[in-house]
Design an enzyme around this catalytic site. Structure first.
Site: not given
Length: 485
Positions: A173, A286
């Protein structure tokens, strides 16, 4: 458009941006703590260029940032004039028709050749390992990591491409996660609950094993984008990168962990995560525009750091939109449009508004054919991979341009009886969603802004929208200069 694609590495892409007038060098000393963030935010909101800070006051290398901040640069990064070109390639490969005749056979062969170009290619030596630091020589302070917002928990590395393998199946991944620097050789791994690396880590902990991790910083733009793409778990990100680039990605074995990394990355961090170990991570400002809270996350211990000679450090600033990640999100929207239409053929087009930070809102147009067709599409979207995190879905008719927010608002404000056309449900939401009363799940809404049918209980006869006759439009077009307006 760059004369050469794919780009050899990040430096090659920066050179292409500079030739195209899309890069500005900042030669004056600039602080990676807050100052770079404020400069980048102002530049993004002015549709400004990519930036190369040549003399950061912390770290030992220049900082490249805002590389993907416009659709033009995002298209340059992926070697196309328009992002829809890639979506068209994917759509063409999804077509189920069998080839007919010689031309059809040649077209099918072309598709096979495209597929053959996709698997990564292993090399024995690589630029990313020209300089090697091991053990006590590892020092993350060589990197000009950013503190983006005053309330951040410290220095973060915001464009580190994280490599893991499933401990049992060996499935690779590649993911893009924020990385908080805890010390000179440890970083916090912000692995959100829905991510594949989280699943790999969970298996390793169940087995009582260390999880090997490798992080590449400063990859070429195709690999960098591929790390952010919302691919299904069974599709290798490097196969996808090979498809985008039209050639195989060169990869090299790490020196201390059983993983491979892009051979032309600027910097690579190699290490492991101990089972059961967590440290507080955050706060972090964020892309939602809010600080995410402190939570316990796994810790990576770095045993080896490799890099190119004279490396360039790549990062990104996150904040309330608009910000650079809108370019990445727009690329994902256009590239995966054919795949979404393949999964849900009712869809004509869709748009993910930047203000919706990718998962808060989707505007979808359909070719409506039967009662409650819009609600059927809403539920299909909530069942489609990472689109399941979408909080608000607005469904409009096919003659509405989903990218024209004024037109969408006109339909959503005027075509909706909210007692009948609003679908409320609950389901999974993004890890970073602060509005949900319970973490990871919350309320969803779907708005049916299509024209209503008698079979849906609308018996008044839907009114006809006003349209000027084509003859008059043509007449005024021809005479416009005469009017002197």
């Amino acid at each position: 458009m760059a004369a050469r694609f794919p780009y050899t590495d990040l430096k090659d892409f920066l050179a292409a941006l500079e030739r195209a007038g899309e890069l500005r060098r900042v030669s004056t000393p600039v602080d990676p703590t807050l100052e770079i963030s404020e400069i980048v935010t102002r530049t993004v909101r002015a549709d400004g260029p990519a930036l190369l800070f040549e003399r950061p006051t912390r770290g030992e290398m220049p900082v490249a940032i805002n590389l993907f901040g416009t659709e033009k640069r995002m298209a340059m990064a992926l070697g196309v004039e328009d992002l829809d070109e890639i979506g068209a390639r994917i759509g063409d490969m999804l077509k189920p028709e069998l080839p007919q005749g010689f031309s059809g056979m040649m077209g099918g062969l072309g598709k096979v050749m495209q597929l053959k170009s996709m698997p990564p290619k292993k090399v024995k030596t690589a630029p990313c390992q020209q300089v090697v630091y091991r053990g006590d020589d590892v020092d993350l302070n060589r990197l000009p990591g950013l503190q983006v917002w005053p309330g951040d928990g410290g220095i973060f590395h915001n464009f580190g491409l994280t490599h893991t393998k499933h401990p049992e199946t060996g499935k690779r991944n590649l993911g893009l996660y924020r990385l908080q620097q805890h010390s000179h050789n440890t970083i916090g791994m912000h692995w959100q609950i829905h991510k594949n690396s989280t699943a790999h880590h969970a298996v390793a902990e169940r087995l009582g094993q260390r999880l090997p991790v490798a992080i590449a910083i400063g990859a070429d733009p195709v690999v960098a984008y591929s790390a952010s793409a919302p691919l299904p778990a069974d599709i290798d990100e490097y196969l996808f990168a090979g498809f985008l680039a039209g050639e195989r990605v060169e990869m090299v074995d790490c020196l201390t962990v059983p993983l491979q990394v892009p051979a032309h990355a600027q910097i690579v961090l190699e290490g492991y995560i101990e089972p059961g170990e967590r440290l507080p991570e955050g706060p972090f400002g964020d892309h939602t525009g809010f600080y995410t809270p402190v939570e316990p996350f796994p810790v990576m211990h770095i045993e080896c750091m490799t890099m190119q000679r004279d490396p360039v450090y790549h990062s990104i600033v996150t904040s309330q939109p608009p910000q650079e990640d809108h370019g990445l999100g727009k690329a994902t929207e256009r590239i995966f449009a054919p795949l979404l239409r393949f999964l849900i053929p009712d869809i004509v087009d869709y748009d993910l508004p930047a203000a919706g930070v990718f998962h808060n809102c989707a505007i979808v147009s359909i070719r409506k054919r039967y009662p409650k067709h819009a609600q059927k599409v809403m539920n299909a979207i909530w069942g489609a991979h990472m689109m399941s995190l979408t909080k608000l879905i607005v469904i409009v008719d096919e003659d509405c341009d989903v990218h024209d927010y004024n037109e969408v608002a006109f339909r959503a404000f005027g075509n909706v009886d909210y007692a009948r056309d609003l679908l409320l449900t609950e389901g999974p939401v993004d890890h970073l969603d602060h509005a949900s009363y319970q973490q990871f799940w919350g309320g969803k809404a779907g708005i049916d802004a299509t024209r209503k049918l008698p079979e849906e209980g609308y018996t008044r006869g839907w009114p006809e929208e006003m349209r000027m006759s084509p003859e008059v439009v043509s007449l005024v077009d021809k005479r416009w200069k005469e009017y002197g307006i």
